[in-house]
Design a protein around this motif. Sequence first.
Motif, short mmCIF file in Angstrom:
data_model
loop_
_atom_site.label_atom_id
_atom_site.label_comp_id
_atom_site.label_asym_id
_atom_site.label_seq_id
_atom_site.Cartn_x
_atom_site.Cartn_y
_atom_site.Cartn_z
N ASP A 76 0.84 -1.20 0.00
CA ASP A 76 0.00 0.00 0.00
C ASP A 76 0.88 1.25 0.00
N THR A 77 0.28 2.39 -0.30
CA THR A 77 1.03 3.64 -0.40
C THR A 77 0.46 4.67 0.57
N ALA A 78 1.28 5.72 0.84
CA ALA A 78 0.94 6.72 1.84
C ALA A 78 0.46 8.01 1.17
N ARG A 79 -0.21 8.83 1.97
CA ARG A 79 -0.59 10.19 1.55
C ARG A 79 0.46 11.16 2.11
N PRO A 80 1.02 12.01 1.28
CA PRO A 80 2.07 12.92 1.76
C PRO A 80 1.50 14.11 2.53
N SER A 81 2.35 14.75 3.28
CA SER A 81 2.02 15.99 3.98
C SER A 81 3.24 16.90 3.93
N PHE A 82 3.11 18.10 4.47
CA PHE A 82 4.25 19.03 4.44
C PHE A 82 5.40 18.52 5.29
N LEU A 83 5.11 17.60 6.25
CA LEU A 83 6.19 17.05 7.06
C LEU A 83 7.13 16.16 6.24
N THR A 84 6.64 15.56 5.16
CA THR A 84 7.47 14.66 4.35
C THR A 84 7.93 15.34 3.05
N SER A 85 7.78 16.64 2.94
CA SER A 85 8.25 17.36 1.76
C SER A 85 9.78 17.39 1.76
N PRO A 86 10.42 17.52 0.59
CA PRO A 86 11.89 17.50 0.54
C PRO A 86 12.54 18.57 1.42
N GLY A 87 11.90 19.72 1.59
CA GLY A 87 12.50 20.77 2.40
C GLY A 87 12.30 20.60 3.89
N PHE A 88 11.33 19.80 4.30
CA PHE A 88 11.01 19.68 5.72
C PHE A 88 11.29 18.29 6.27
N VAL A 89 11.53 17.32 5.39
CA VAL A 89 11.62 15.94 5.86
C VAL A 89 12.81 15.73 6.79
N ARG A 90 13.83 16.59 6.67
CA ARG A 90 14.98 16.41 7.56
C ARG A 90 14.63 16.76 9.01
N HIS A 91 13.52 17.47 9.21
CA HIS A 91 13.08 17.79 10.57
C HIS A 91 12.02 16.82 11.08
N LEU A 92 11.75 15.79 10.31
CA LEU A 92 10.69 14.86 10.69
C LEU A 92 11.01 14.16 12.00
N GLY A 93 12.26 13.82 12.21
CA GLY A 93 12.63 13.15 13.45
C GLY A 93 12.39 14.03 14.67
N THR A 94 12.69 15.34 14.53
CA THR A 94 12.46 16.26 15.65
C THR A 94 10.98 16.37 15.97
N VAL A 95 10.14 16.47 14.93
CA VAL A 95 8.70 16.55 15.14
C VAL A 95 8.19 15.27 15.80
N ALA A 96 8.71 14.12 15.39
CA ALA A 96 8.27 12.85 15.98
C ALA A 96 8.61 12.79 17.47
N VAL A 97 9.80 13.28 17.83
CA VAL A 97 10.19 13.29 19.24
C VAL A 97 9.29 14.23 20.04
N LEU A 98 9.02 15.42 19.49
CA LEU A 98 8.15 16.36 20.19
C LEU A 98 6.74 15.81 20.35
N THR A 99 6.25 15.12 19.31
CA THR A 99 4.90 14.56 19.38
C THR A 99 4.78 13.54 20.49
N ARG A 100 5.85 12.81 20.77
CA ARG A 100 5.79 11.79 21.83
C ARG A 100 6.00 12.38 23.21
N TRP A 101 6.89 13.36 23.30
CA TRP A 101 7.27 13.82 24.64
C TRP A 101 6.48 15.03 25.14
#
Length: 610
Positions: free
Chosen positions: A136-161
């Motif tokens: 199956d395939t995913a729906r993209p968002s601005f979090l996975t855009s080429p300019g923002f995807v490098r910050h995806l890990g930081t957003v994931a950590v903030l979302t959990r903590w």
Amino acid sequence: MSLVMEQIRELADTIGPRPATTDAESRAADHIEDTMRSYGVDVERQEFDCPRSDGRATIVHGLLLIGASVLAVWWSLPALALAALVAALVWLDASGKPVISRYLGSGPSQNLIGRHVPRARRNERLRRVVIVAHYDTARPSFLTSPGFVRHLGTVAVLTRWVPVGVTIWIALTALPFAASWKPWSGYVAVVGAIVMLVPVAAALQKELLSHATDGANDNASGVAAMLAVMAATVPEVEESQRRAPVRRGQEAVEEAGELDEDVVLEYRPVAPATRDEQLPIEIDDLGMDDFRTTDIGIPAQVEPTGIGTSVQPRGETSVYREDEGLGLDDAEAGWDLEEAVPGQVSMDMGFEDEAMPEPVAEVPEPEEYEEEPSGRRGRSRSRRERDDDEDEGRGLRDWLGIGRGFDVRRAGKEIGSWDNLDDDDEFGFKAGAAGESDAGDYADPSAIAARIRRRVTDGVDRALAEKEIWFVATGAKEAGGWGMRTLLDAYGEDLRDAMFINIDTVGAGGLSFVSREGGATTHRADRRLVTQAKRTARENDMLVKGRERTGTVSDASVALSRGYRAMSVMAFDINGRLPNWHWHTDTIDAVSEPTVEQAVRFVTALVRDL
């Protein structure tokens, strides 16, 4: 175009985007199932219901946390309870154990399970290897855009903590000494909860505005690689040997008359036959002119049904002849000649007894006997018997296809060794070397035995014959890994000792095996799989290294979170990210065929080496 690229084009171009629980995902499942069946494996379609997306749960979590922080301005205890609940739900969801998403709308999805089960020898336990790839395939968002995807890990950590931090702050403001902090303590909680608006906005964009990607790299490339590994590891099966899998319950087993493994069999002795019981026996050519074939009464202690006999000259030992059956001596057969009435034979043919003609008093002596060659024991055979065998073509020479003048020792010396034989030799079969070779040395028996073993096992791949391989195409992975969850729920006990290899996003970049992965909590890949992956890459001269992948949930991380042995195989770019991951540029034009083929070779070699 190679078969791998044809599979990627079929999934990414012909079928196109394949979101979870959609008709497009179902069409992709149909194509994968047909491909698996074409390779001759048994395929099971495992259907299940699951959430349509994981974004809805993120929206609910964020809004509930913001509501809890607002309540903290006036009522600390209700706000504390709600914030603690949100924190627990977020961590369960990030750990691969979602709760609230089950109640936010669902749809049908399916797994395709192809099993290659070789025939196991007695008391032999096959090793299970499970190769997994989601389709199956995913729906993209601005979090996975080429300019923002490098910050995806930081957003994931903030979302959990952030939920954990907000919960701790509200608990602190609920203490008696912090009563004077209100309402400013509640405003601080609201500011902290606003961070959750970032993942909430991304989830709203996915749900309302985005269309699913073509998924050429993520993960048509993984499915194509898995099918190519199937073609490389599953032996070809002739059409006449293919059959649909049969599933039978206990009732069907009982109707078929089959027994369970724990049934104790009891054998009762058969009652001995009486002397009056008669068994038919054929007599063929007794050498007497007036005897006919009939039924002769046989004593009870002998029960040779359908055994032919012949009268032999007195003093000769009975022998076996194919045209006459098995001859038995008087004592061996249990005949009581003294009780037999001379000149009569007992008949049991449904007619009245009638006397048979008198047999010839004496058996005529054969015309002549020909002595057997030296070195053989047993009686000599008459020319008449030898001629009968030759006329019927049942002689040993005729059966071997050699002439009377064939000398096996001379033929062996002329051949010399196995290396001098070919399929077109004058004997029409692979003969052995008897006698001296061209070098004058006698053939080494151990070397000949080794050659025979190699020839016998030439068509058996021992590296794969001892492995039961499951090929699993999982659905609804992008919705939260529901395909893998369903597989483990149904076959968890059977796969407890299995080794999972997850092929995901191997269409571009440098191929790697993932040594650590997970969402909220990370898990180390199975030690044996990682060690063998390093050895396989080194021995096959492949540039495949280990990497870590955190912040997202994969099929392998779901299995690792439940204590199973798993490892992922992925391809990363120079920055350590998956190329075109969850973005509209994930098309077939961005797929590198050599990278996919390298993944096929690596996984195939890894399966063989396990």
